[in-house]
Design an enzyme around this catalytic site. Structure first.
Site, PDB file in Angstrom:
ATOM      1  N   ASP A   1     -76.513  -5.474 -40.720  1.00 24.36           N
ATOM      2  CA  ASP A   1     -76.233  -6.011 -42.240  1.00 24.36           C
ATOM      3  C   ASP A   1     -76.455  -4.892 -42.924  1.00 24.36           C
ATOM      4  O   ASP A   1     -77.178  -4.436 -44.143  1.00 24.36           O
ATOM      5  CB  ASP A   1     -78.469  -6.566 -42.923  1.00 24.36           C
ATOM      6  CG  ASP A   1     -79.004  -5.223 -41.838  1.00 24.36           C
ATOM      7  OD1 ASP A   1     -78.509  -4.233 -41.453  1.00 24.36           O
ATOM      8  OD2 ASP A   1     -80.778  -5.794 -42.029  1.00 24.36           O
TER       9      ASP A   1
ATOM     10  N   HIS B   1     -52.817  10.915 -40.445  1.00 26.31           N
ATOM     11  CA  HIS B   1     -53.907  10.654 -40.339  1.00 26.31           C
ATOM     12  C   HIS B   1     -54.458  11.143 -40.084  1.00 26.31           C
ATOM     13  O   HIS B   1     -55.866  10.065 -39.280  1.00 26.31           O
ATOM     14  CB  HIS B   1     -53.085   8.540 -41.247  1.00 26.31           C
ATOM     15  CG  HIS B   1     -52.243   8.759 -42.000  1.00 26.31           C
ATOM     16  ND1 HIS B   1     -52.154   7.615 -42.395  1.00 26.31           N
ATOM     17  CD2 HIS B   1     -51.651   9.970 -43.205  1.00 26.31           C
ATOM     18  CE1 HIS B   1     -51.003   7.888 -43.470  1.00 26.31           C
ATOM     19  NE2 HIS B   1     -51.448   8.777 -43.908  1.00 26.31           N
TER      20      HIS B   1
ATOM     21  N   ASP C   1     -56.872  18.176 -46.360  1.00 25.03           N
ATOM     22  CA  ASP C   1     -56.018  16.958 -47.235  1.00 25.03           C
ATOM     23  C   ASP C   1     -57.296  16.577 -47.581  1.00 25.03           C
ATOM     24  O   ASP C   1     -57.749  15.425 -46.852  1.00 25.03           O
ATOM     25  CB  ASP C   1     -55.189  16.559 -46.739  1.00 25.03           C
ATOM     26  CG  ASP C   1     -54.537  15.530 -47.486  1.00 25.03           C
ATOM     27  OD1 ASP C   1     -55.134  15.022 -48.531  1.00 25.03           O
ATOM     28  OD2 ASP C   1     -53.547  14.425 -47.215  1.00 25.03           O
TER      29      ASP C   1
ATOM     30  N   ASP D   1     -55.900  14.354 -55.114  1.00 23.84           N
ATOM     31  CA  ASP D   1     -55.688  14.441 -53.740  1.00 23.84           C
ATOM     32  C   ASP D   1     -54.051  16.410 -53.691  1.00 23.84           C
ATOM     33  O   ASP D   1     -53.048  15.971 -53.802  1.00 23.84           O
ATOM     34  CB  ASP D   1     -54.312  13.387 -53.923  1.00 23.84           C
ATOM     35  CG  ASP D   1     -53.227  13.482 -52.360  1.00 23.84           C
ATOM     36  OD1 ASP D   1     -54.106  14.005 -50.876  1.00 23.84           O
ATOM     37  OD2 ASP D   1     -52.620  12.495 -52.477  1.00 23.84           O
TER      38      ASP D   1
ATOM     39  N   HIS E   1     -42.661  11.969 -42.739  1.00 22.96           N
ATOM     40  CA  HIS E   1     -42.918  11.869 -44.179  1.00 22.96           C
ATOM     41  C   HIS E   1     -42.843  11.435 -45.311  1.00 22.96           C
ATOM     42  O   HIS E   1     -41.230  13.037 -45.629  1.00 22.96           O
ATOM     43  CB  HIS E   1     -44.008  11.566 -44.286  1.00 22.96           C
ATOM     44  CG  HIS E   1     -45.053  13.338 -44.832  1.00 22.96           C
ATOM     45  ND1 HIS E   1     -44.419  13.441 -45.513  1.00 22.96           N
ATOM     46  CD2 HIS E   1     -45.693  14.364 -43.729  1.00 22.96           C
ATOM     47  CE1 HIS E   1     -45.165  14.847 -46.542  1.00 22.96           C
ATOM     48  NE2 HIS E   1     -45.327  15.103 -44.826  1.00 22.96           N
TER      49      HIS E   1
ATOM     50  N   HIS F   1     -46.643  10.693 -54.689  1.00 22.30           N
ATOM     51  CA  HIS F   1     -46.459   9.518 -54.590  1.00 22.30           C
ATOM     52  C   HIS F   1     -47.455   9.193 -55.795  1.00 22.30           C
ATOM     53  O   HIS F   1     -47.373  10.601 -55.927  1.00 22.30           O
ATOM     54  CB  HIS F   1     -47.232   8.713 -53.746  1.00 22.30           C
ATOM     55  CG  HIS F   1     -49.034   9.624 -53.251  1.00 22.30           C
ATOM     56  ND1 HIS F   1     -49.924   9.458 -53.590  1.00 22.30           N
ATOM     57  CD2 HIS F   1     -48.536  10.094 -52.053  1.00 22.30           C
ATOM     58  CE1 HIS F   1     -50.359  10.560 -52.734  1.00 22.30           C
ATOM     59  NE2 HIS F   1     -49.737  11.296 -52.399  1.00 22.30           N
TER      60      HIS F   1
ATOM     61  N   HIS G   1     -53.256   6.398 -53.955  1.00 21.08           N
ATOM     62  CA  HIS G   1     -51.311   6.169 -53.310  1.00 21.08           C
ATOM     63  C   HIS G   1     -51.629   5.097 -54.543  1.00 21.08           C
ATOM     64  O   HIS G   1     -51.934   3.858 -54.652  1.00 21.08           O
ATOM     65  CB  HIS G   1     -51.036   5.549 -52.127  1.00 21.08           C
ATOM     66  CG  HIS G   1     -51.030   6.374 -51.440  1.00 21.08           C
ATOM     67  ND1 HIS G   1     -51.559   6.075 -49.809  1.00 21.08           N
ATOM     68  CD2 HIS G   1     -50.888   7.667 -51.028  1.00 21.08           C
ATOM     69  CE1 HIS G   1     -50.971   7.297 -49.358  1.00 21.08           C
ATOM     70  NE2 HIS G   1     -50.577   7.898 -49.554  1.00 21.08           N
TER      71      HIS G   1
ATOM     72  N   GLU H   1     -45.810  16.765 -51.890  1.00 22.88           N
ATOM     73  CA  GLU H   1     -46.159  17.184 -50.783  1.00 22.88           C
ATOM     74  C   GLU H   1     -45.583  17.986 -49.207  1.00 22.88           C
ATOM     75  O   GLU H   1     -45.568  17.001 -48.722  1.00 22.88           O
ATOM     76  CB  GLU H   1     -47.325  16.549 -50.632  1.00 22.88           C
ATOM     77  CG  GLU H   1     -46.692  14.767 -50.411  1.00 22.88           C
ATOM     78  CD  GLU H   1     -48.269  14.303 -50.069  1.00 22.88           C
ATOM     79  OE1 GLU H   1     -48.783  14.092 -48.909  1.00 22.88           O
ATOM     80  OE2 GLU H   1     -48.531  12.403 -50.689  1.00 22.88           O
TER      81      GLU H   1
ATOM     82  N   TYR I   1     -44.153  19.691 -39.006  1.00 23.13           N
ATOM     83  CA  TYR I   1     -44.925  19.632 -38.132  1.00 23.13           C
ATOM     84  C   TYR I   1     -44.209  19.757 -37.235  1.00 23.13           C
ATOM     85  O   TYR I   1     -42.884  19.321 -36.571  1.00 23.13           O
ATOM     86  CB  TYR I   1     -45.971  17.986 -38.296  1.00 23.13           C
ATOM     87  CG  TYR I   1     -46.167  17.763 -39.359  1.00 23.13           C
ATOM     88  CD1 TYR I   1     -47.316  18.170 -40.545  1.00 23.13           C
ATOM     89  CD2 TYR I   1     -44.585  17.535 -40.742  1.00 23.13           C
ATOM     90  CE1 TYR I   1     -47.769  17.464 -40.969  1.00 23.13           C
ATOM     91  CE2 TYR I   1     -45.336  17.415 -41.696  1.00 23.13           C
ATOM     92  CZ  TYR I   1     -47.572  17.295 -42.490  1.00 23.13           C
ATOM     93  OH  TYR I   1     -47.033  16.744 -43.152  1.00 23.13           O
TER      94      TYR I   1
ATOM     95  N   ARG J   1     -48.689  21.591 -44.871  1.00 22.99           N
ATOM     96  CA  ARG J   1     -48.317  20.959 -45.613  1.00 22.99           C
ATOM     97  C   ARG J   1     -49.187  21.109 -47.100  1.00 22.99           C
ATOM     98  O   ARG J   1     -50.164  21.836 -46.950  1.00 22.99           O
ATOM     99  CB  ARG J   1     -48.591  19.181 -45.530  1.00 22.99           C
ATOM    100  CG  ARG J   1     -48.471  18.064 -46.860  1.00 22.99           C
ATOM    101  CD  ARG J   1     -48.789  17.176 -46.594  1.00 22.99           C
ATOM    102  NE  ARG J   1     -50.357  16.410 -46.186  1.00 22.99           N
ATOM    103  CZ  ARG J   1     -50.525  16.750 -44.903  1.00 22.99           C
ATOM    104  NH1 ARG J   1     -50.252  16.557 -43.859  1.00 22.99           N
ATOM    105  NH2 ARG J   1     -51.771  15.744 -44.181  1.00 22.99           N
TER     106      ARG J   1
ATOM    107  N   GLU K   1     -49.753  20.873 -50.718  1.00 21.09           N
ATOM    108  CA  GLU K   1     -49.779  19.501 -51.893  1.00 21.09           C
ATOM    109  C   GLU K   1     -51.096  19.503 -53.009  1.00 21.09           C
ATOM    110  O   GLU K   1     -52.011  20.077 -53.668  1.00 21.09           O
ATOM    111  CB  GLU K   1     -50.207  17.802 -51.020  1.00 21.09           C
ATOM    112  CG  GLU K   1     -50.313  16.578 -51.779  1.00 21.09           C
ATOM    113  CD  GLU K   1     -50.942  15.756 -51.144  1.00 21.09           C
ATOM    114  OE1 GLU K   1     -52.176  15.607 -50.379  1.00 21.09           O
ATOM    115  OE2 GLU K   1     -50.546  14.820 -51.983  1.00 21.09           O
TER     116      GLU K   1
HETATM  117 MN   LIG Z   1     -51.087  12.399 -50.976  1.00 17.72          MN
END
Ligand SMILES: [Mn+2]
Length: 442
Positions: free
Chosen positions: A35, A237, A254, A265, A349, A353, A360, A383, A387, A404, A406
């Protein structure tokens, strides 16, 4: 914010035919377990148009009718409010949130029937939730059955995204102000993470600091933060967030702060120093970092009205490929490494965005089959990343590095502004900060 919402509603209604009816369903409370509910987050469309952040809210816009803005909300309920928080109620919906009329959400189907009567088109997010499609379909069917008594049923259901999401794509002044704030807090939280980064800590300890950076300004993560040490960063991710930071690894963070609905972001990557030591990149890490930074700076420099995200992506691919060819990680010439897909081994990638109420964010990337041209007021990310997977045949010196960088870019009349420019990314500036220590201000 409420004034901004009123002009957004007016702008949307101007884009709708006078015979249209736009129906916007708010988010529902999502169960976490048993709950327990997840923290409520209003649908971005409803936040954009009403700023009303309560579950069980529906907004209806009828530009051709006398009462153009209707809200359906939970009525006041003393007992329920003692348990679960205050409600605007029907009075608040009109007096605070500016609705021309308000109804009890429990009357939704009947009120929709009245509101849709005489409208030619229903504008809504088609396919967002099957129960909404079903409800609107049911109401239209009932109206059709009543046509011999003079009722008029809508003939078309139109996707609201085409109008509303194009509005959200170009930020108004209130939205830009919000983006500046969320980006500023995002930068603060990243600085905490950088300063605290030393071997021996766990990824979740860094996450706790990032969250603290957000919460101390009343923000929340706009998306699941990625705090990834070493090879964790090669999972794009990565969310487990439970590994110990090892000296000599790169830490990739990130994370973006959501404030008043709008989110930043940002990503940075930096070496993890042993306690008491200075942070230092290995040769391989530094080579990759320099290539990513070079690609990102080149991409940022071409961001201006008229440019496209597609061009920016192509530029990034070529700069990354150039760098990788120069250090021998890719063979042949850069253009063919991009063409053949060989670059995807290290850069799988996209590089941008849109950004706003959703990380996004809405907005079409290829309207009418042509790449979207950037316009003043659009906000988007740049970004690039590189890798090297832990099992890559390049060998142990390269394996398990994820980099990365960004930033969040506002397109201006003459060019762009980097909303997150305050967060260092030049190697000398980064190394000065990393591991320098944090004193919590409580
Ligand atoms: Mn991003």
């Amino acid at each position: 914010m409420l004034a901004a919402c009123a002009s957004r509603r007016a702008a949307l209604m101007e884009r709708l035919p006078r015979t249209a009816c736009a129906v916007l369903f708010g988010s529902r409370e999502e169960r976490r377990n048993a709950d327990n509910a997840h923290r409520f987050r209003q649908s971005s469309d409803l936040l954009f148009l009403t700023d009303l952040s309560e579950p069980e809210t529906v907004a209806v816009l009828t530009p051709g009718k006398d009462k153009r803005f209707t809200l359906l909300v939970r009525p006041r309920d003393r007992q329920a409010e003692i348990w679960a928080g205050r409600r605007a109620g029907l009075e608040g919906a009109t007096e605070l949130y500016g609705a021309d009329q308000a109804f009890d959400i429990r009357e939704l189907e009947r009120r929709l029937y009245e509101l849709l009567d005489g409208c030619e088109e229903v504008h809504m997010l088609i396919g967002d939730r099957p129960e909404h499609d079903e409800l609107v379909g049911r109401v239209i069917a009932r109206l059709r059955r009543n046509e011999r008594n003079g009722g008029r049923a809508p003939r078309r259901i139109v996707d609201l995204g085409a109008t509303l999401h194009e509005l959200r794509l170009v930020k108004d002044e209130a939205a830009i102000l919000n983006m500046r704030r969320s980006c500023a807090v995002t930068v603060e939280a990243h600085l905490l993470a950088m300063r605290a980064c030393t071997a021996g800590k766990y990824e979740y300890e860094i996450e706790a600091l990032v969250d603290y950076g957000f919460r101390r300004r009343n923000g929340l993560p706009g998306y699941q933060s990625i705090i990834a040490a070493g090879k964790s960063a090669t999972v794009l991710h990565y969310v487990d967030c439970d590994q110990q930071l090892q000296p000599g690894q790169v830490l990739l963070v990130d994370a973006g702060c959501e404030l008043a609905g709008f989110t930043g972001d940002v990503t940075r990557a930096y070496p993890i120093p042993a306690p008491g030591q200075k942070p230092v990149f290995t040769r391989e890490q530094q080579q990759l970092y320099e290539i990513v930074l070079d690609a990102q700076l080149a991409a940022i420099s071409v961001a201006r009205p008229g440019a496209t995200i597609e061009e920016i992506y192509t530029l990034i691919c070529h700069r990354l490929a150039q760098g990788l060819c120069a250090i021998g990680l890719l063979s042949g010439d850069p253009a063919s490494a991009v063409e053949s897909g060989a670059l995807r081994r290290f850069f799988p990638h996209r590089a941008s965005h849109f950004l706003g109420l959703d990380v996004h964010d809405v907005g079409r990337y290829f309207p009418d089959d042509q790449p979207q041209r950037l316009q003043p007021g659009m906000v988007f990310t740049i970004e690039p990343g590189l890798y090297v997977q832990p099992d890559d045949p390049l060998g142990p010196d390269w394996q398990g590095i994820g980099i990365r960088i960004e930033d969040d870019i506002l397109v201006t009349q003459t060019g762009h502004e980097v909303l997150t420019a305050e967060l260092p990314k030049r190697i000398d500036e980064v190394l000065k900060l990393v591991g320098s220590g944090v004193t919590l201000l409580v």
